[in-house]
Design a protein around this motif. Structure first.
Motif, PDB file in Angstrom:
ATOM      1  N   HIS A 109      92.286   1.712  68.527  1.00  8.90           N
ATOM      2  CA  HIS A 109      92.540   3.047  69.077  1.00  8.90           C
ATOM      3  C   HIS A 109      94.041   3.363  69.249  1.00  8.90           C
ATOM      4  N   HIS A 113      96.399   6.260  67.528  1.00 11.82           N
ATOM      5  CA  HIS A 113      97.239   7.270  68.203  1.00 11.82           C
ATOM      6  C   HIS A 113      98.599   7.375  67.494  1.00 11.82           C
ATOM      7  N   SER A 134      99.131   7.333  76.923  1.00  9.41           N
ATOM      8  CA  SER A 134      97.757   7.808  77.084  1.00  9.41           C
ATOM      9  C   SER A 134      97.290   7.506  78.505  1.00  9.41           C
ATOM     10  N   GLY A 135      95.969   7.668  78.709  1.00  8.97           N
ATOM     11  CA  GLY A 135      95.422   7.395  80.031  1.00  8.97           C
ATOM     12  C   GLY A 135      95.356   5.909  80.337  1.00  8.97           C
ATOM     13  N   GLY A 161      99.618   8.333  81.689  1.00  5.36           N
ATOM     14  CA  GLY A 161      98.522   9.265  81.972  1.00  5.36           C
ATOM     15  C   GLY A 161      97.965   9.043  83.370  1.00  5.36           C
ATOM     16  N   ASP A 165      97.550  11.532  86.446  1.00 10.26           N
ATOM     17  CA  ASP A 165      96.239  11.760  87.070  1.00 10.26           C
ATOM     18  C   ASP A 165      96.216  11.351  88.540  1.00 10.26           C
ATOM     19  N   GLY A 178      96.424  15.486  84.580  1.00 14.55           N
ATOM     20  CA  GLY A 178      97.614  15.643  83.730  1.00 14.55           C
ATOM     21  C   GLY A 178      97.805  17.062  83.224  1.00 14.55           C
ATOM     22  N   ASP A 182     100.863  19.823  84.227  1.00 15.53           N
ATOM     23  CA  ASP A 182     101.592  20.495  83.145  1.00 15.53           C
ATOM     24  C   ASP A 182     101.574  22.019  83.380  1.00 15.53           C
ATOM     25  N   GLY A 269      97.462  11.096  74.662  1.00 18.84           N
ATOM     26  CA  GLY A 269      97.122  12.273  75.472  1.00 18.84           C
ATOM     27  C   GLY A 269      98.307  12.904  76.185  1.00 18.84           C
ATOM     28  N   ASN A 273     101.715  17.018  76.730  1.00 21.69           N
ATOM     29  CA  ASN A 273     102.444  17.646  77.849  1.00 21.69           C
ATOM     30  C   ASN A 273     103.599  18.510  77.345  1.00 21.69           C
ATOM     31  N   THR A 300      95.387  14.139  72.252  1.00 16.63           N
ATOM     32  CA  THR A 300      94.335  13.549  73.082  1.00 16.63           C
ATOM     33  C   THR A 300      93.301  12.920  72.135  1.00 16.63           C
ATOM     34  N   ASP A 301      92.327  12.204  72.708  1.00 14.42           N
ATOM     35  CA  ASP A 301      91.425  11.424  71.856  1.00 14.42           C
ATOM     36  C   ASP A 301      90.696  12.286  70.827  1.00 14.42           C
TER      37      ASP A 301
HETATM   38  O1  KG4 Z   1      94.888   9.600  74.744  1.00 13.92           O
HETATM   39  P1  KG4 Z   1      93.982  10.130  75.767  1.00 13.92           P
HETATM   40  O2  KG4 Z   1      93.197  11.392  75.454  1.00 13.92           O
HETATM   41  O3  KG4 Z   1      92.927   9.055  76.208  1.00 13.92           O
HETATM   42  C1  KG4 Z   1      93.246   7.701  76.330  1.00 13.92           C
HETATM   43  O4  KG4 Z   1      93.299   7.010  75.284  1.00 13.92           O
HETATM   44  O5  KG4 Z   1      93.501   7.305  77.500  1.00 13.92           O
HETATM   45  O6  KG4 Z   1      94.854  10.370  77.084  1.00 13.92           O
HETATM   46  C2  KG4 Z   1      94.299  10.882  78.262  1.00 13.92           C
HETATM   47  C3  KG4 Z   1      95.413  11.079  79.271  1.00 13.92           C
HETATM   48  C4  KG4 Z   1      94.906  11.489  80.653  1.00 13.92           C
HETATM   49  O7  KG4 Z   1      95.559  10.679  81.613  1.00 13.92           O
HETATM   50  C5  KG4 Z   1      95.340  12.937  80.767  1.00 13.92           C
HETATM   51  O8  KG4 Z   1      95.615  13.361  82.082  1.00 13.92           O
HETATM   52  C6  KG4 Z   1      96.604  12.940  79.933  1.00 13.92           C
HETATM   53  O9  KG4 Z   1      96.293  12.127  78.825  1.00 13.92           O
HETATM   54  N1  KG4 Z   1      96.980  14.280  79.473  1.00 13.92           N
HETATM   55  C7  KG4 Z   1      98.068  14.931  79.913  1.00 13.92           C
HETATM   56  C8  KG4 Z   1      98.056  16.210  79.276  1.00 13.92           C
HETATM   57  N2  KG4 Z   1      96.940  16.276  78.486  1.00 13.92           N
HETATM   58  C9  KG4 Z   1      96.293  15.072  78.623  1.00 13.92           C
HETATM   59  N3  KG4 Z   1      99.035  14.546  80.752  1.00 13.92           N
HETATM   60  C10 KG4 Z   1     100.021  15.423  80.985  1.00 13.92           C
HETATM   61  N4  KG4 Z   1     100.076  16.671  80.440  1.00 13.92           N
HETATM   62  C11 KG4 Z   1      99.124  17.095  79.587  1.00 13.92           C
HETATM   63  N5  KG4 Z   1      99.191  18.312  79.038  1.00 13.92           N
END
Ligand code: KG4
Ligand code: ZN
Length: 332
Positions: A109, A113, A134-135, A161, A165, A178, A182, A269, A273, A300-301
């Motif tokens: 994964h 990314h 990411s998260g 992330g 959060d 997140g 933003d 993810g 931002n 994002t995923d």
């Molecule tokens: O990559 P992802 O979709 O999933 C993982 O692999 O973890 O990342 C998710 C993370 C979450 O913590 C979410 O709050 C954050 O990405 N995220 C953001 C934004 N969009 C998603 N954080 C800050 N600003 C954003 N616009």
């Protein structure tokens, strides 16, 4: 070469179809059920994947204008992630590959990314540096070739992330916070409040101190002014976001100077931002970098990044046996 790719590592069920490295469709079904629990509930995520996977695959095929018989290979996220969620996608992918008698491609994964940056054009040249946020992860990766990557910095505790959060949770905002930070930060003053920048040696990150600093900051203000968060939400969000961005980009700048690499990317993810995207571009201009950011739907995923990684694995003949199993943890 037409690949059907599946992503199901956390709370997004996604299917993409690619032909010769070009994305023909990328369908993503999110899961809103977790909002009320303040975080992803693994058991509920697995159940929602089971409900979503067939309609999502059907929709991706339809959108791409192709049928099962047109497929050359099936790619899926093998690791890392929530094991129940990964199992839904991996068992579906294995069954499909077996039924169609076509090869299977097991994808990491975090590698996917990074490779989301190879979907649009122009693309970065090799080697490039990628800040993957990411998260669950925060990494600085040197990408020598599509399938050769080296992690040169990562978080010692929370991921970027999670920093977003968890800060949002302290402000009483729902999960995932997140995107909300933003949104509010856009109308706020990032210089209004100052949060500490951790002094971590090398290229590693730490975000747990920031979370504690925000907790104490809020407790201090709320005892004298119970309406503090409500009345200052945009400035608080802008100030928190500015600090997370400076922690990330100061390390990326250090990595670029140390390695001498000039093609720089962000991914994951948090790369959705808007503040990070614009400060990254400005810093790139100042430092003379070529900067690359995936379009929002590939930050994002999503399964498009699994498809592009599967494409390079196919070219390298890196196929997985049907006995391959999903894994929650993965080593690079
Ligand atoms: O990559 P992802 O979709 O999933 C993982 O692999 O973890 O990342 C998710 C993370 C979450 O913590 C979410 O709050 C954050 O990405 N995220 C953001 C934004 N969009 C998603 N954080 C800050 N600003 C954003 N616009
Ligand atoms: Zn992810």
């Amino acid at each position: 070469m037409t690949i059907l790719a599946i992503e199901s590592s956390c709370d997004e069920t996604s299917c993409a179809i690619s032909s010769d490295g070009w994305i023909r469709s990328n369908v993503i079904a999110g899961q809103t059920i977790h909002e009320q629990y303040g975080g992803v509930v693994p058991e509920l995520a697995s159940r929602a994947h089971i409900q979503h996977i067939v309609p999502v695959v059907d929709a991706a095929l339809k959108k791409a204008g192709c049928e099962m018989k047109d497929l050359t290979a099936v790619a899926f996220t093998q690791s890392p992630g929530l094991i129940g969620s990964l199992l839904v996608g991996s068992e579906f992918a294995k069954s499909l590959a077996l039924a169609l008698d076509i090869p299977l491609l097991a994808v990491h994964h975090m590698q996917a990314h990074v490779l989301a940056n190879l979907i649009p054009t122009p693309r970065p040249g090799f080697p490039f540096l990628c800040l993957t946020v990411s998260g669950g992860h925060t990494q600085i990766v040197v990408c020598h070739s599509p399938l050769t990557m080296e992690v040169i910095g990562e978080t010692l505790d929370d991921a970027a992330g999670e920093a977003f959060d968890k800060s949002a949770k302290l402000l009483g905002l729902p999960y995932p916070g997140g995107p909300l930070i933003d949104k509010y930060a856009r109308d706020g003053n990032p210089a209004r409040f100052t949060f500490p920048e951790p002094q971590i040696p090398g290229l590693n990150f730490s975000f747990s101190g920031l979370k504690t600093a925000i907790l104490y900051f809020l407790q201090d203000h709320m005892t004298t002014d119970p309406g503090f968060v409500r009345d200052n939400l945009t400035d608080i969000c802008a100030s928190i976001q500015a600090r997370i961005i400076s922690i990330l980009l100061n390390k990326l700048k250090k990595a670029a100077r140390q390695t001498g690499i000039r093609d720089l990317c962000i991914a994951g993810g948090v790369s959705a931002n808007s503040g990070l995207r614009s400060v990254f571009r400005e810093l790139g201009k100042a430092e003379g970098w070529n900067t690359f950011i995936p379009p929002f739907e590939y930050c994002t995923d999503n399964a498009a990044m699994i498809a592009i990684t599967g494409y390079y694995k196919y070219l390298a003949g890196d196929f997985a046996p049907l006995s391959v199993s999903a894994s929650a943890r993965a080593v690079w």
